[in-house]
Design an enzyme around this catalytic site. Sequence first.
Site, PDB file in Angstrom:
ATOM      1  N   CYS A 112      28.800  31.006  36.518  1.00  0.00           N
ATOM      2  CA  CYS A 112      28.597  29.863  35.713  1.00  0.00           C
ATOM      3  C   CYS A 112      27.258  29.183  35.806  1.00  0.00           C
ATOM      4  CB  CYS A 112      29.607  28.765  35.882  1.00  0.00           C
ATOM      5  SG  CYS A 112      29.503  27.946  37.534  1.00  0.00           S
ATOM      6  N   HIS A 124      31.209  23.770  39.517  1.00  0.00           N
ATOM      7  CA  HIS A 124      30.918  24.584  38.241  1.00  0.00           C
ATOM      8  C   HIS A 124      29.679  23.976  37.422  1.00  0.00           C
ATOM      9  CE1 HIS A 124      32.279  26.730  34.345  1.00  0.00           C
ATOM     10  NE2 HIS A 124      32.198  25.677  33.936  1.00  0.00           N
TER      11      HIS A 124
END
Length: 322
Positions: A12, A267
Amino acid sequence: EAVGLYNLGQTCCLNSLLQVFLMNIHFTRILRRITVPSSPAKRMSNVPYQMLLLLEKMQCGKCKAVYPKDLAYCLSKHRVELFVQYDAAQLFLTLWNLLKKQMKKPELVEELSDLYTICIQEHLACQKCSFEIKSNSTMLTLPVPVLDANSHKLRTLEDCLQYFFRPEELTGQNKCFCQQCGRKTPFLQSMKLVHLPQTLTLHLKRFCFERSSHSHKLGHSLPFPQELDFREVLTENQCQADDSEKAAWQYELFAVVAHSGSTSFGHYCAYIRSLTECKWYCFNDSHVCQVSWDDVKCTYGRSNLNWRETAYLLFYMKKHPQ
């Protein structure tokens, strides 16, 4: 149409940075002029070329998302580990260095540097005599503190920038040797802004590392503006530039790389303003959607929810480039 990138497994951070690079039309203009490596083996290990192939794949395909596996494999050949947690500021520097190293045309390397590089003058002045040391240095990102020396929270991005450029007295154990005095004396250390690039990257230092080697995330609210004029933020003493240089120090927010989670698990996603449509998009791996400025403002942070999504890298674009 905005196209996403599939997550290959903890990619990510890489995906968010690639989107910021490839949505920057000033960067892609440079990328499209690279020299294509001569052999298949060289093409497989050339980061700029693989990034160009990914850009074309994203622009020509009809899919809502594509797999960046060839570029990821290419990066792994240059010791960029896959399937690990990355710090976005560190990975951004790694990608930049690989791009700069593998672009063979000197004029493209120069253009790439002009596009992203910040120039600072470091200044040391003895407080007992007139001895001074001045030296210029360059950096890719401006590491902006979000706390002051007493661990008090800085309230706005403008406050953080002013604090970064504040003079600091070096006394006690931090005294410096003065060649003119012939001994260690108190010095005044300061940094002055010399040059700002077309694309300015600000690194909000939200990860705090303590002496016990324990780290934690600073999630308090820190507003940042859509428009930023450095002439209004910094004082005359904090700048070392002529009027024509300062005239171009007016910026608009282009992208935000945001982090959610903790220092050990998290994330990344990217909020990017399309330079052709002037619309904001959220790039969350393979999922891409149009968002509003209010959605982007949600990355300001909240004191009672440190694990929530907070801005980590801010990318500003010059409004009136010279």
